[in-house]
Design a protein around this motif. Structure first.
Motif, PDB file in Angstrom:
ATOM      1  N   GLU A 333       0.564  -1.190   0.021  1.00  0.00           N
ATOM      2  CA  GLU A 333       0.135   0.269  -0.066  1.00  0.00           C
ATOM      3  C   GLU A 333       0.671   1.154   0.294  1.00  0.00           C
ATOM      4  O   GLU A 333       1.948   1.231   0.775  1.00  0.00           O
ATOM      5  CB  GLU A 333      -0.930   0.118   1.221  1.00  0.00           C
ATOM      6  N   ALA A 334       0.194   2.467  -0.907  1.00  0.00           N
ATOM      7  CA  ALA A 334       1.048   3.461  -0.334  1.00  0.00           C
ATOM      8  C   ALA A 334      -0.066   4.772   0.085  1.00  0.00           C
ATOM      9  O   ALA A 334      -0.649   4.482  -0.332  1.00  0.00           O
ATOM     10  CB  ALA A 334       1.828   3.936  -1.878  1.00  0.00           C
ATOM     11  N   VAL A 335       0.288   5.607   0.402  1.00  0.00           N
ATOM     12  CA  VAL A 335      -0.231   6.290   0.820  1.00  0.00           C
ATOM     13  C   VAL A 335       0.006   8.365   0.168  1.00  0.00           C
ATOM     14  O   VAL A 335       1.294   8.282   0.960  1.00  0.00           O
ATOM     15  CB  VAL A 335      -0.815   7.015   2.513  1.00  0.00           C
ATOM     16  N   PHE A 336      -0.516   8.664  -0.167  1.00  0.00           N
ATOM     17  CA  PHE A 336       0.244  10.080  -0.937  1.00  0.00           C
ATOM     18  C   PHE A 336      -1.075  11.358  -1.038  1.00  0.00           C
ATOM     19  O   PHE A 336      -2.539  10.757  -0.838  1.00  0.00           O
ATOM     20  CB  PHE A 336       0.796   9.850  -1.548  1.00  0.00           C
ATOM     21  N   ALA A 337      -0.843  12.643  -0.657  1.00  0.00           N
ATOM     22  CA  ALA A 337      -0.811  14.122  -0.795  1.00  0.00           C
ATOM     23  C   ALA A 337      -1.374  13.864  -2.430  1.00  0.00           C
ATOM     24  O   ALA A 337      -0.236  14.200  -2.925  1.00  0.00           O
ATOM     25  CB  ALA A 337      -1.200  14.911   0.113  1.00  0.00           C
ATOM     26  N   VAL A 338      -1.979  14.691  -3.161  1.00  0.00           N
ATOM     27  CA  VAL A 338      -2.176  15.181  -4.704  1.00  0.00           C
ATOM     28  C   VAL A 338      -3.594  16.462  -4.643  1.00  0.00           C
ATOM     29  O   VAL A 338      -4.292  16.418  -3.414  1.00  0.00           O
ATOM     30  CB  VAL A 338      -2.672  14.032  -4.976  1.00  0.00           C
ATOM     31  N   GLU A 391       3.460   7.998  -9.517  1.00  0.00           N
ATOM     32  CA  GLU A 391       3.699   9.228  -9.316  1.00  0.00           C
ATOM     33  C   GLU A 391       3.842  10.200 -10.450  1.00  0.00           C
ATOM     34  O   GLU A 391       4.060  11.066 -10.737  1.00  0.00           O
ATOM     35  CB  GLU A 391       5.086   9.727  -8.284  1.00  0.00           C
ATOM     36  N   HIS A 392       4.819   9.283 -11.158  1.00  0.00           N
ATOM     37  CA  HIS A 392       4.869  10.240 -12.800  1.00  0.00           C
ATOM     38  C   HIS A 392       3.754  10.423 -13.553  1.00  0.00           C
ATOM     39  O   HIS A 392       4.754  11.235 -14.326  1.00  0.00           O
ATOM     40  CB  HIS A 392       6.120   8.627 -13.223  1.00  0.00           C
ATOM     41  N   VAL A 393       3.188   9.481 -13.517  1.00  0.00           N
ATOM     42  CA  VAL A 393       2.025   9.241 -14.410  1.00  0.00           C
ATOM     43  C   VAL A 393       0.867  10.405 -13.447  1.00  0.00           C
ATOM     44  O   VAL A 393       0.687  11.576 -14.468  1.00  0.00           O
ATOM     45  CB  VAL A 393       1.121   8.298 -14.478  1.00  0.00           C
ATOM     46  N   LEU A 394       1.376  10.571 -12.335  1.00  0.00           N
ATOM     47  CA  LEU A 394      -0.065  11.785 -11.377  1.00  0.00           C
ATOM     48  C   LEU A 394       1.259  13.208 -12.055  1.00  0.00           C
ATOM     49  O   LEU A 394      -0.164  14.367 -12.328  1.00  0.00           O
ATOM     50  CB  LEU A 394       0.014  11.270 -10.579  1.00  0.00           C
ATOM     51  N   THR A 395       2.197  13.115 -12.069  1.00  0.00           N
ATOM     52  CA  THR A 395       3.503  14.862 -12.125  1.00  0.00           C
ATOM     53  C   THR A 395       2.725  14.990 -13.691  1.00  0.00           C
ATOM     54  O   THR A 395       2.843  16.375 -14.151  1.00  0.00           O
ATOM     55  CB  THR A 395       4.404  14.633 -11.258  1.00  0.00           C
ATOM     56  N   GLN A 396       3.425  14.040 -14.163  1.00  0.00           N
ATOM     57  CA  GLN A 396       3.080  14.376 -15.727  1.00  0.00           C
ATOM     58  C   GLN A 396       1.664  14.920 -16.501  1.00  0.00           C
ATOM     59  O   GLN A 396       1.662  15.568 -17.279  1.00  0.00           O
ATOM     60  CB  GLN A 396       3.409  12.936 -16.908  1.00  0.00           C
ATOM     61  N   SER A 397       0.664  14.274 -15.052  1.00  0.00           N
ATOM     62  CA  SER A 397      -0.434  15.040 -15.513  1.00  0.00           C
ATOM     63  C   SER A 397      -1.118  16.244 -14.953  1.00  0.00           C
ATOM     64  O   SER A 397      -1.961  16.466 -15.166  1.00  0.00           O
ATOM     65  CB  SER A 397      -1.951  13.628 -15.962  1.00  0.00           C
ATOM     66  N   TYR A 399      -0.650  17.487 -11.660  1.00  0.00           N
ATOM     67  CA  TYR A 399      -0.939  16.803 -10.402  1.00  0.00           C
ATOM     68  C   TYR A 399      -0.202  17.559  -9.588  1.00  0.00           C
ATOM     69  O   TYR A 399       1.229  16.566  -9.685  1.00  0.00           O
ATOM     70  CB  TYR A 399      -1.658  15.787  -9.834  1.00  0.00           C
ATOM     71  N   ALA A 400      -0.146  17.620  -8.763  1.00  0.00           N
ATOM     72  CA  ALA A 400       1.655  17.986  -7.442  1.00  0.00           C
ATOM     73  C   ALA A 400       1.268  17.559  -6.159  1.00  0.00           C
ATOM     74  O   ALA A 400      -0.022  17.183  -5.757  1.00  0.00           O
ATOM     75  CB  ALA A 400       0.926  19.305  -7.009  1.00  0.00           C
ATOM     76  N   CYS A 401       1.842  16.052  -6.106  1.00  0.00           N
ATOM     77  CA  CYS A 401       1.601  15.238  -5.350  1.00  0.00           C
ATOM     78  C   CYS A 401       3.076  14.904  -4.214  1.00  0.00           C
ATOM     79  O   CYS A 401       4.177  15.021  -5.286  1.00  0.00           O
ATOM     80  CB  CYS A 401       1.465  14.156  -6.043  1.00  0.00           C
ATOM     81  N   PHE A 402       3.304  14.132  -2.929  1.00  0.00           N
ATOM     82  CA  PHE A 402       3.927  13.385  -2.591  1.00  0.00           C
ATOM     83  C   PHE A 402       3.765  11.897  -1.737  1.00  0.00           C
ATOM     84  O   PHE A 402       2.655  12.608  -1.231  1.00  0.00           O
ATOM     85  CB  PHE A 402       4.745  14.415  -2.310  1.00  0.00           C
ATOM     86  N   ASP A 403       4.619  10.823  -1.425  1.00  0.00           N
ATOM     87  CA  ASP A 403       4.302  10.687  -1.247  1.00  0.00           C
ATOM     88  C   ASP A 403       5.105  10.009   0.663  1.00  0.00           C
ATOM     89  O   ASP A 403       5.310  11.417   1.138  1.00  0.00           O
ATOM     90  CB  ASP A 403       5.524   9.722  -1.302  1.00  0.00           C
ATOM     91  N   LEU A 404       3.262  10.140   1.164  1.00  0.00           N
ATOM     92  CA  LEU A 404       3.411  10.206   2.502  1.00  0.00           C
ATOM     93  C   LEU A 404       3.574   8.930   3.840  1.00  0.00           C
ATOM     94  O   LEU A 404       3.119   8.752   4.837  1.00  0.00           O
ATOM     95  CB  LEU A 404       1.768  10.359   3.130  1.00  0.00           C
ATOM     96  N   SER A 405       3.832   7.422   2.603  1.00  0.00           N
ATOM     97  CA  SER A 405       3.966   6.385   2.629  1.00  0.00           C
ATOM     98  C   SER A 405       5.179   5.980   4.280  1.00  0.00           C
ATOM     99  O   SER A 405       4.806   5.169   4.842  1.00  0.00           O
ATOM    100  CB  SER A 405       4.600   5.011   1.908  1.00  0.00           C
ATOM    101  N   GLU A 406       6.401   6.762   4.335  1.00  0.00           N
ATOM    102  CA  GLU A 406       7.457   7.314   5.087  1.00  0.00           C
ATOM    103  C   GLU A 406       6.546   8.478   6.139  1.00  0.00           C
ATOM    104  O   GLU A 406       7.853   8.691   7.353  1.00  0.00           O
ATOM    105  CB  GLU A 406       8.643   7.459   5.091  1.00  0.00           C
ATOM    106  N   ASN A 407       5.482   8.647   6.442  1.00  0.00           N
ATOM    107  CA  ASN A 407       5.138  10.167   7.442  1.00  0.00           C
ATOM    108  C   ASN A 407       4.813   9.541   7.952  1.00  0.00           C
ATOM    109  O   ASN A 407       3.569   9.633   8.205  1.00  0.00           O
ATOM    110  CB  ASN A 407       4.590  11.470   5.989  1.00  0.00           C
ATOM    111  N   GLU A 408       5.240   9.777   9.246  1.00  0.00           N
ATOM    112  CA  GLU A 408       4.766   8.885  10.984  1.00  0.00           C
ATOM    113  C   GLU A 408       3.207  10.357  11.581  1.00  0.00           C
ATOM    114  O   GLU A 408       2.124   9.687  11.367  1.00  0.00           O
ATOM    115  CB  GLU A 408       5.908   8.998  11.450  1.00  0.00           C
ATOM    116  N   MET A 409       3.836  10.998  11.078  1.00  0.00           N
ATOM    117  CA  MET A 409       2.863  12.006  11.734  1.00  0.00           C
ATOM    118  C   MET A 409       1.621  12.175  10.587  1.00  0.00           C
ATOM    119  O   MET A 409       0.771  12.149  11.233  1.00  0.00           O
ATOM    120  CB  MET A 409       3.304  13.876  11.613  1.00  0.00           C
ATOM    121  N   ALA A 410       1.839  11.917   8.903  1.00  0.00           N
ATOM    122  CA  ALA A 410       0.803  11.626   8.650  1.00  0.00           C
ATOM    123  C   ALA A 410      -0.169  10.755   8.591  1.00  0.00           C
ATOM    124  O   ALA A 410      -0.959  10.753   8.542  1.00  0.00           O
ATOM    125  CB  ALA A 410       1.198  11.940   6.718  1.00  0.00           C
ATOM    126  N   LYS A 411       0.688   9.567   9.321  1.00  0.00           N
ATOM    127  CA  LYS A 411       0.203   8.173   9.453  1.00  0.00           C
ATOM    128  C   LYS A 411      -0.446   7.991  10.431  1.00  0.00           C
ATOM    129  O   LYS A 411      -1.552   6.999  10.562  1.00  0.00           O
ATOM    130  CB  LYS A 411       1.013   6.676   8.976  1.00  0.00           C
TER     131      LYS A 411
END
Length: 514
Positions: A333-338, A391-397, A399-411
């Motif tokens: 699973e991956a969690v991210f913000a967009v 992430e590459h597909v979203l950025t190319q389209s 969308y501003a996004c970043f990965d939160l999978s390692e962000n403890e506060m986010a999780k």
């Protein structure tokens, strides 16, 4: 004076632990073995009467005492498995044992100590941390003449734990690599000093939580050094300073040290459950977390790999948290913000870009007339590489996004809070706290901080540990920051500032500049 290696060998071979302990099974993890291309075996210390290996060391220590020492009684400080091991051993030996536990200790653990020790275990609740309980145990030892039964920094305790190595050698003599969890270091020290003398080509790898890596810190410093703080999830290995004698032995006989994350520990709990239907405690799953991580990082195939399930005393409510986090640890699973446009059909277009992948979580927040902020979880079939493609597909389209999978506060916090922003720009600062779970902790917090500064945000989580996790925001004028910091010190809780954390800035901050 430290014991020579051959003396440890002798003490381990002659240890009378089987008066109370069982020769635990070595179970092959069939599913995990197939997934990782090696034969993986797990030493089942959950089968001990107290559900952990700690019984071995505690009983061996009591057996080493003189009759006079036994008559005087023993004392120990512990909030977990060591306390239960001492209590059980005291009952068998008919020795009075005083067990000092922090006031924050969950009732389930206090009840277990009383149950295992019966009339021979006297529980004393003191302080709100292990260090305070330990200081009280030392005081009682001096005042009453009790013998202190240390959890790991003791030759007889180390030798008791080393009997696991003896069993491993008998059960799987052609073992290639052994992974051992490290907290205070007694388990790794006892097993490694035994096995390395008889099988020097065996590779031994110590596994630590990245939130309590006291052995790694000691190896860097060349001596035991205290960590500034330790994480609370894997409480069985939440030790600030490795023992002096365990460090000496680990420095000599352990080949490598690796650390694992909370998510990787959660994934290992699931791995163990899938193959054995046993639920390991977080510290008990550390070795399997290390096995998965190490084998994925190195090209190792066809080897015999061992780990130790060193405890299964898990608080039932912790399972909720484990279930949340295990797929992140398995990279399933991956969690991210967009940021997405605030217009009709934008969500549908976003989902189309995900290519039919399963969405596991979706939190939406209107941010302005032009855009919305979303917190997304997606199911992965091919690990982090698949997320990088997304992430590459979203950025190319666009969308501003970043990965939160390692962000403890986010999780821990933000995923449950998406949607709240102050209506106007304020001087807000965000902090994470570890709250001791005892009556009055919240009032102490409010009396120390809440009467002096406006609380702008508050989110509390507990996952069955002795400490709860709090995210709090305060409105702090620039000229009052020094005074606020002084009150933080007075509060005395573990904390860290999170104002610059991108998860906060993206979803909760009053600033629209992110």
């Amino acid at each position: 004076m430290t014991l020579p290696a051959n003396e440890y060998l002798k003490r381990i071979l002659l240890a009378p632990v089987y008066d109370v302990a069982v020769n635990s099974e070595l179970t092959k993890l069939v599913t995990l073995s197939a997934a990782l291309g090696n034969d993986i075996y797990l030493k089942r210390e959950d089968q001990q009467p107290v559900k952990s290996f700690k019984l071995r060391g505690a009983y061996n220590k009591l057996c080493s005492l003189t009759e006079q020492q036994l008559q005087a009684g023993v004392v120990a400080a512990s909030a977990g498995n060591h306390a239960q091991g001492v209590a059980y051993s005291a009952k068998i030996k008919k020795v009075q044992a005083t067990i000092v536990m922090p006031e924050t200790t969950p009732d389930i653990k206090i009840d277990a100590v009383r149950r295992f020790g019966g009339e021979y275990a006297h529980v004393v609740l003191h302080g709100t941390s292990f260090d305070q309980a330990k200081d009280e145990a030392l005081r009682l030892s001096e005042v009453n003449g009790y013998t202190m039964v240390a959890p790991f920094d003791d030759e007889d305790v180390i030798a008791g734990q080393g009997t696991i190595g003896r069993e491993l050698l008998e059960q799987l003599p052609d073992l290639d690599i052994l992974f051992i969890a490290v907290g205070g270091g007694g388990l790794a020290a006892g097993i490694s000093v035994f096995l390395k003398q008889l099988k020097p080509d065996l590779k031994i790898i110590a596994v630590e939580s990245d939130q309590s890596a006291c052995l790694q810190a000691a190896l860097i410093a060349g001596q035991p050094v205290p960590l500034p703080s330790v994480g609370i999830f894997a409480d069985g290995v939440a030790v600030k300073t490795i023992g002096s004698e365990p460090f000496r032995l680990c420095q000599q006989y352990v080949d490598e040290v690796i650390t694992v994350t909370t998510d990787e520990i959660c994934a290992a709990i699931k791995d163990i459950f899938d193959d054995t239907r046993v639920i390991a405690e977080p510290a008990g799953a550390l070795s399997v977390a290390g096995i998965r991580k190490y084998l994925q990082q190195h090209s190792i195939e066809g080897k015999k790999i061992g780990g130790i399930l060193c405890g299964a005393n898990i608080n039932f409510h912790t399972l909720r948290y484990v279930s949340e986090r295990c797929e992140l640890g398995e990279q399933k699973e991956a969690v991210f913000a967009v940021k997405i446009p605030e217009r009709t059909g934008a969500f549908k277009q976003f989902c189309e870009l995900l290519g039919g992948r399963t969405i596991t979580e979706f939190n939406y927040r209107y941010a302005s007339d032009g855009e919305a902020h979303i917190f997304v979880g997606i199911k992965l079939r091919f690990g982090k590489e698949e997320y990088r493609q997304i992430e590459h597909v979203l950025t190319q389209s666009g969308y501003a996004c970043f990965d939160l999978s390692e962000n403890e506060m986010a999780k821990l916090h933000v995923r449950y809070m998406v949607g709240g922003r102050p209506p106007s720009l304020i001087s807000e600062h965000i902090f994470s706290f570890e709250f001791p779970e005892y009556p009055g902790a919240l009032m102490k917090f409010l009396e120390t901080l809440g009467e002096n500064w406006n609380i702008t945000l508050f989110h509390y989580r507990n996952h069955g540990a002795a400490e709860g996790l709090v995210l709090a925001g305060f409105e702090i004028p620039t000229n009052a920051r020094q005074e606020f910091d002084q009150h933080l010190q007075k509060l005395g809780y573990q904390y860290s500032e999170q104002t610059d954390n991108p998860a906060y800035q993206f979803f909760l901050s009053g600033s629209a500049s992110t």
